[in-house]
Design a protein around this motif. Structure first.
Motif, PDB file in Angstrom:
ATOM      1  N   THR A   1       0.717  -1.059   0.197  1.00 37.51           N
ATOM      2  CA  THR A   1       0.074   0.009  -0.035  1.00 37.51           C
ATOM      3  C   THR A   1       0.715   1.198  -0.026  1.00 37.51           C
ATOM      4  O   THR A   1       0.364   2.427  -0.387  1.00 37.51           O
ATOM      5  N   GLN A   2       2.071   0.872   0.260  1.00 36.50           N
ATOM      6  CA  GLN A   2       2.993   2.387   0.209  1.00 36.50           C
ATOM      7  C   GLN A   2       3.852   2.510  -1.030  1.00 36.50           C
ATOM      8  O   GLN A   2       4.561   3.459  -1.175  1.00 36.50           O
ATOM      9  N   GLY A   3       3.681   1.477  -1.844  1.00 41.02           N
ATOM     10  CA  GLY A   3       4.392   1.591  -3.359  1.00 41.02           C
ATOM     11  C   GLY A   3       5.565   0.975  -3.248  1.00 41.02           C
ATOM     12  O   GLY A   3       6.363   1.027  -4.206  1.00 41.02           O
ATOM     13  N   GLN A   4       6.084   0.095  -2.430  1.00 40.06           N
ATOM     14  CA  GLN A   4       7.078  -0.451  -2.293  1.00 40.06           C
ATOM     15  C   GLN A   4       6.964  -2.044  -2.703  1.00 40.06           C
ATOM     16  O   GLN A   4       5.903  -2.687  -2.504  1.00 40.06           O
ATOM     17  N   PRO A   5       8.007  -2.544  -3.545  1.00 38.89           N
ATOM     18  CA  PRO A   5       7.826  -3.785  -4.117  1.00 38.89           C
ATOM     19  C   PRO A   5       7.647  -4.958  -3.046  1.00 38.89           C
ATOM     20  O   PRO A   5       8.399  -4.942  -1.980  1.00 38.89           O
ATOM     21  N   LEU A   6       6.870  -6.124  -3.544  1.00 41.65           N
ATOM     22  CA  LEU A   6       6.553  -7.003  -2.391  1.00 41.65           C
ATOM     23  C   LEU A   6       7.862  -7.880  -2.644  1.00 41.65           C
ATOM     24  O   LEU A   6       8.515  -8.062  -3.590  1.00 41.65           O
ATOM     25  N   PRO A   7       8.415  -8.421  -1.386  1.00 39.94           N
ATOM     26  CA  PRO A   7       9.174  -9.379  -1.516  1.00 39.94           C
ATOM     27  C   PRO A   7       8.896 -10.550  -2.490  1.00 39.94           C
ATOM     28  O   PRO A   7       7.588 -10.873  -2.459  1.00 39.94           O
ATOM     29  N   LEU A   8       9.843 -11.198  -3.434  1.00 37.17           N
ATOM     30  CA  LEU A   8       9.634 -12.046  -4.109  1.00 37.17           C
ATOM     31  C   LEU A   8       8.674 -13.420  -3.578  1.00 37.17           C
ATOM     32  O   LEU A   8       7.842 -13.667  -4.221  1.00 37.17           O
ATOM     33  N   GLU A   9       9.120 -13.704  -2.491  1.00 31.64           N
ATOM     34  CA  GLU A   9       8.490 -14.712  -1.896  1.00 31.64           C
ATOM     35  C   GLU A   9       6.952 -14.514  -1.342  1.00 31.64           C
ATOM     36  O   GLU A   9       6.092 -15.385  -1.304  1.00 31.64           O
ATOM     37  N   ALA A  10       6.619 -13.244  -1.432  1.00 34.15           N
ATOM     38  CA  ALA A  10       5.305 -12.671  -0.877  1.00 34.15           C
ATOM     39  C   ALA A  10       4.480 -12.348  -1.868  1.00 34.15           C
ATOM     40  O   ALA A  10       3.135 -11.917  -1.794  1.00 34.15           O
ATOM     41  N   THR A  11       5.069 -12.340  -3.222  1.00 32.54           N
ATOM     42  CA  THR A  11       4.242 -11.958  -4.545  1.00 32.54           C
ATOM     43  C   THR A  11       3.055 -13.039  -4.824  1.00 32.54           C
ATOM     44  O   THR A  11       3.332 -14.325  -4.401  1.00 32.54           O
ATOM     45  N   PRO A  12       1.798 -12.673  -5.320  1.00 33.11           N
ATOM     46  CA  PRO A  12       0.815 -13.500  -5.658  1.00 33.11           C
ATOM     47  C   PRO A  12       1.282 -14.792  -6.640  1.00 33.11           C
ATOM     48  O   PRO A  12       0.934 -15.785  -6.325  1.00 33.11           O
ATOM     49  N   GLN A  13       2.323 -14.412  -7.593  1.00 28.36           N
ATOM     50  CA  GLN A  13       2.650 -15.487  -8.256  1.00 28.36           C
ATOM     51  C   GLN A  13       3.365 -16.636  -7.575  1.00 28.36           C
ATOM     52  O   GLN A  13       3.203 -17.907  -7.876  1.00 28.36           O
ATOM     53  N   GLN A  14       4.383 -16.238  -6.756  1.00 28.39           N
ATOM     54  CA  GLN A  14       5.014 -17.373  -6.062  1.00 28.39           C
ATOM     55  C   GLN A  14       4.447 -17.980  -4.953  1.00 28.39           C
ATOM     56  O   GLN A  14       4.251 -18.905  -4.857  1.00 28.39           O
ATOM     57  N   ARG A  15       3.065 -17.151  -4.120  1.00 24.13           N
ATOM     58  CA  ARG A  15       2.371 -17.940  -3.325  1.00 24.13           C
ATOM     59  C   ARG A  15       1.461 -18.921  -4.051  1.00 24.13           C
ATOM     60  O   ARG A  15       1.115 -19.782  -3.497  1.00 24.13           O
ATOM     61  N   THR A  16       1.030 -18.499  -5.116  1.00 23.87           N
ATOM     62  CA  THR A  16       0.134 -19.405  -6.026  1.00 23.87           C
ATOM     63  C   THR A  16       1.020 -20.512  -6.429  1.00 23.87           C
ATOM     64  O   THR A  16       0.490 -21.758  -6.219  1.00 23.87           O
ATOM     65  N   ALA A  17       2.174 -20.426  -7.056  1.00 20.22           N
ATOM     66  CA  ALA A  17       3.131 -21.514  -7.270  1.00 20.22           C
ATOM     67  C   ALA A  17       3.335 -22.543  -6.241  1.00 20.22           C
ATOM     68  O   ALA A  17       3.398 -23.796  -6.318  1.00 20.22           O
ATOM     69  N   ARG A  18       3.374 -21.948  -4.920  1.00 19.99           N
ATOM     70  CA  ARG A  18       3.603 -22.816  -3.671  1.00 19.99           C
ATOM     71  C   ARG A  18       2.182 -23.728  -3.396  1.00 19.99           C
ATOM     72  O   ARG A  18       2.304 -24.263  -2.344  1.00 19.99           O
ATOM     73  N   GLY A  19       1.180 -23.251  -4.075  1.00 21.60           N
ATOM     74  CA  GLY A  19      -0.161 -23.861  -3.687  1.00 21.60           C
ATOM     75  C   GLY A  19      -0.826 -23.314  -2.339  1.00 21.60           C
ATOM     76  O   GLY A  19      -1.561 -24.159  -1.768  1.00 21.60           O
ATOM     77  N   GLU A  20      -0.348 -21.950  -2.083  1.00 22.42           N
ATOM     78  CA  GLU A  20      -0.997 -21.413  -0.820  1.00 22.42           C
ATOM     79  C   GLU A  20      -2.258 -21.095  -1.227  1.00 22.42           C
ATOM     80  O   GLU A  20      -2.624 -20.641  -2.396  1.00 22.42           O
ATOM     81  N   ALA A  21      -3.404 -21.047  -0.223  1.00 23.38           N
ATOM     82  CA  ALA A  21      -4.626 -20.560  -0.391  1.00 23.38           C
ATOM     83  C   ALA A  21      -4.547 -19.003   0.112  1.00 23.38           C
ATOM     84  O   ALA A  21      -4.203 -18.898   1.384  1.00 23.38           O
ATOM     85  N   PHE A  22      -4.878 -18.025  -0.456  1.00 16.45           N
ATOM     86  CA  PHE A  22      -4.524 -16.796   0.164  1.00 16.45           C
ATOM     87  C   PHE A  22      -5.472 -15.746  -0.620  1.00 16.45           C
ATOM     88  O   PHE A  22      -6.116 -15.753  -1.484  1.00 16.45           O
ATOM     89  N   ARG A  23      -5.534 -14.527   0.186  1.00 13.04           N
ATOM     90  CA  ARG A  23      -6.321 -13.409  -0.495  1.00 13.04           C
ATOM     91  C   ARG A  23      -5.133 -12.226  -0.126  1.00 13.04           C
ATOM     92  O   ARG A  23      -4.811 -11.916   0.787  1.00 13.04           O
ATOM     93  N   LEU A  24      -4.757 -11.454  -1.235  1.00 10.34           N
ATOM     94  CA  LEU A  24      -3.880 -10.307  -0.814  1.00 10.34           C
ATOM     95  C   LEU A  24      -4.416  -8.942  -1.799  1.00 10.34           C
ATOM     96  O   LEU A  24      -4.607  -9.270  -2.663  1.00 10.34           O
ATOM     97  N   GLU A  25      -4.493  -7.840  -0.998  1.00 11.31           N
ATOM     98  CA  GLU A  25      -4.636  -6.566  -1.771  1.00 11.31           C
ATOM     99  C   GLU A  25      -3.369  -6.167  -2.162  1.00 11.31           C
ATOM    100  O   GLU A  25      -2.257  -6.204  -1.313  1.00 11.31           O
TER     101      GLU A  25
END
Length: 142
Positions: A76-100
């Motif tokens: 929300t502050q405009g800072q890039p998310l850490p790679l492991e926290a991106t929706p793409q990586q979380r999806t690839a790991r098979g996590e169930a999540f919701r992220l704004e």
């Protein structure tokens, strides 16, 4: 140990069977899936466990590029998310999540999104990757 190698080989064989089954889906099933994805107003992507894009709809390609290269999630502050926290990586790991998150636009503004991920499981519950659904959220956080 031999026991660990046997377990690892069994896991690899199960994953191989799962991917072979996915690869051999019928043409009718692939057409049905593509038709269903095309009808969605959200951006949808299917990723394997390494994060490779396997399938996406036109909305995903329009918003983030054909391979998702323009998906640069920020907090929300405009800072890039850490790679492991991106929706793409979380999806690839098979996590169930919701992220704004937000993502920079070409004109310098930020667009706001809500991402939801769900795992794709094969035989015996093995994670094969996941499904990523991203919806545009007009405005900015309160």
């Amino acid at each position: 140990t031999i026991e660990e190698l046997t377990t690892t080989n069994a896991d690899l064989e199960a994953r191989s069977r799962d991917w072979q089954a996915l690869a051999h889906t019928s043409k009718a099933e692939r057409v049905q899936l593509a038709t269903s994805l095309a009808r969605q107003s959200a951006a949808i992507a299917i990723l394997n466990q390494t994060g490779q894009l396997l399938l996406s709809n036109a909305v995903f390609a329009a918003w983030f590029g054909p391979e998702g290269a323009h998906l640069v999630p920020q907090d929300t502050q405009g800072q890039p998310l850490p790679l492991e926290a991106t929706p793409q990586q979380r999806t690839a790991r098979g996590e169930a999540f919701r992220l704004e998150f937000s993502s920079p636009e070409q004109d310098g503004t930020r667009a706001w999104f809500v991402a939801q991920g769900q795992p794709l499981r094969g035989e015996q519950g093995v994670i094969l990757g996941g499904v990523l659904v991203i919806e545009h959220r007009p405005g900015s956080p309160a």
